[in-house]
Write an enzyme that holds these catalytic residues in place. Sequence first.
Site, short mmCIF file in Angstrom:
data_model
loop_
_atom_site.label_atom_id
_atom_site.label_comp_id
_atom_site.label_asym_id
_atom_site.label_seq_id
_atom_site.Cartn_x
_atom_site.Cartn_y
_atom_site.Cartn_z
N GLU A 50 42.12 31.65 -91.53
CA GLU A 50 41.76 32.29 -92.79
C GLU A 50 41.28 33.73 -92.55
O GLU A 50 41.63 34.66 -93.27
CB GLU A 50 40.64 31.51 -93.49
CG GLU A 50 41.08 30.22 -94.16
CD GLU A 50 41.68 30.47 -95.55
OE1 GLU A 50 41.89 31.63 -95.92
OE2 GLU A 50 41.97 29.48 -96.25
N ARG A 79 34.90 21.99 -105.26
CA ARG A 79 35.81 23.11 -104.98
C ARG A 79 36.67 22.84 -103.75
O ARG A 79 37.10 23.77 -103.07
CB ARG A 79 35.01 24.39 -104.75
CG ARG A 79 34.02 24.75 -105.84
CD ARG A 79 33.56 26.18 -105.68
NE ARG A 79 32.38 26.52 -106.45
CZ ARG A 79 32.36 26.67 -107.78
NH1 ARG A 79 33.45 26.50 -108.48
NH2 ARG A 79 31.23 26.99 -108.38
N LYS A 87 34.93 30.32 -95.95
CA LYS A 87 33.92 29.80 -96.87
C LYS A 87 34.16 28.31 -97.06
O LYS A 87 35.24 27.89 -97.45
CB LYS A 87 34.01 30.53 -98.21
CG LYS A 87 33.01 30.01 -99.23
CD LYS A 87 32.99 30.86 -100.48
CE LYS A 87 32.08 30.25 -101.52
NZ LYS A 87 32.07 31.02 -102.76
N TYR A 90 18.42 35.80 -99.27
CA TYR A 90 17.49 35.96 -100.39
C TYR A 90 16.13 36.45 -99.91
O TYR A 90 15.30 36.85 -100.71
CB TYR A 90 17.37 34.63 -101.16
CG TYR A 90 18.72 34.19 -101.70
CD1 TYR A 90 19.22 34.76 -102.87
CD2 TYR A 90 19.51 33.26 -101.03
CE1 TYR A 90 20.47 34.39 -103.36
CE2 TYR A 90 20.76 32.88 -101.51
CZ TYR A 90 21.24 33.45 -102.66
OH TYR A 90 22.47 33.10 -103.13
N LYS A 100 30.49 31.63 -94.29
CA LYS A 100 29.53 31.10 -95.26
C LYS A 100 29.70 29.60 -95.39
O LYS A 100 30.83 29.15 -95.53
CB LYS A 100 29.81 31.78 -96.61
CG LYS A 100 28.92 31.31 -97.72
CD LYS A 100 29.34 31.98 -98.99
CE LYS A 100 28.49 31.41 -100.12
NZ LYS A 100 28.95 31.85 -101.40
N SER A 155 21.88 29.58 -100.57
CA SER A 155 20.76 29.09 -101.38
C SER A 155 20.10 27.83 -100.81
O SER A 155 18.86 27.74 -100.77
CB SER A 155 21.23 28.83 -102.82
OG SER A 155 22.30 27.90 -102.84
N ARG A 162 23.97 26.84 -107.93
CA ARG A 162 24.56 26.37 -109.19
C ARG A 162 23.56 26.50 -110.32
O ARG A 162 23.92 26.83 -111.44
CB ARG A 162 25.05 24.91 -109.04
CG ARG A 162 26.03 24.69 -107.89
CD ARG A 162 27.46 24.97 -108.28
NE ARG A 162 28.31 25.23 -107.12
CZ ARG A 162 28.98 24.30 -106.43
NH1 ARG A 162 28.92 23.04 -106.79
NH2 ARG A 162 29.71 24.65 -105.38
C1 PBG Z 1 31.08 31.79 -105.79
C2 PBG Z 1 29.88 31.79 -104.92
C3 PBG Z 1 29.05 30.72 -104.61
C4 PBG Z 1 28.05 31.22 -103.78
C5 PBG Z 1 28.28 32.58 -103.63
N1 PBG Z 1 29.43 32.91 -104.32
C6 PBG Z 1 29.08 29.33 -105.09
C7 PBG Z 1 30.18 28.44 -104.72
O1 PBG Z 1 31.12 28.81 -104.03
O2 PBG Z 1 30.13 27.29 -105.14
C8 PBG Z 1 26.94 30.43 -103.20
C9 PBG Z 1 25.81 31.24 -102.66
C10 PBG Z 1 24.60 30.44 -102.33
O3 PBG Z 1 24.60 29.19 -102.35
O4 PBG Z 1 23.58 31.08 -102.03
N2 PBG Z 1 31.05 32.87 -106.71
#
Ligand code: PBG
Length: 324
Positions: A235, A219, A198, A315, A250, A276, A208
């Site tokens: 990982e 992060r 990720k 989505y 991801k 997203s 967000r």
């Molecule tokens: C963390 C999490 C995130 C997303 C899924 N799980 C946000 C992040 O890591 O900042 C993002 C998913 C998306 O952007 O569709 N719980």
Amino acid sequence: MGDFPADRPRRLRTSPAMRRLVRETRTEPSQLVLPMFVAEGVDEPRPITSMPGVVQHSRASAREAVAEARDLGLGGVMLFGVPERKDATGSGALDPDGILNVALSDAREVVGDDLLVMADLCLDEFTDHGHCGVLDDAGRVDNDATLEIYAEMGVAQARAGAHVVGPSGMMDGQVGRIRAALDEASRTDVAILAYSAKYASAFYGPFREAVDSSLQGDRRTYQQDPGNAREALRETLLDVAEGADLVMVKPALGYLDLISLVREHVQLPVAAYNVSGEYSMVEAAAERGWIDRDRAIDETITSIRRAGADVVLTYWASEVARRL
Ligand code: PBG
């Protein structure tokens, strides 16, 4: 005669019927997982401005969406909770009456075992500082203290009804710690979908808003640097060794090379999260009439599948399933 090419690939593209016959990559509704946001204390679904067509569900509307996902034959739903109150340790994540846990129970009540109910296992929606873990005295994300909370959170989600938990916080050792806690609670049946590779991505921007995130900063001390590929494999192999049942890459579109890399090196099912920002870019361009929305969506999902993903979190899952 000799002036013409002997090999004519175009023969296989002459008609829709021919193209359908020779198509290498297909997608079934069962390979799609719908991420859903469920908000505490709301009576009506609330639109998410930066994700047109996606909402923060009320408990009632979430039940309807979960039933629809089952009727469409989707692979599952991945639930995210949007709590009313947040605190330093994300205690709402452990509370059996917390929004994510009640939404999981609701979902199981509706679908039983006919649809997989999955839970995002992470603290960022529940902490007032917005990080995926708890902080130490110096304000850094404390890996091992966070693992203990993840362990409890996994068990709480299993008790609430999750078939699958999805640890997404990128803490070292999270899969192993959660597996041990589930096993100790006699929940060997609950599977772990590990967010293995990720990345610290700008493409999570609209998410967000979707979870009312309170994050200041970024992060990058736990999510991966976008320039690293070998590290993704490292990982992922760690998660496999720790007991992951499925592994995930991801975001998806900028990281198709890693989906292929992971597919090549790992025997477990591979998932990819069409995040997203990837959703919103297509929706925004389509709204302006700049691209053909439906074709762009289908091409997106097909490309992620072609790269090697067995499972796609998107989505658009319900919409695509309706078209298939
Ligand atoms: C963390 C999490 C995130 C997303 C899924 N799980 C946000 C992040 O890591 O900042 C993002 C998913 C998306 O952007 O569709 N719980």
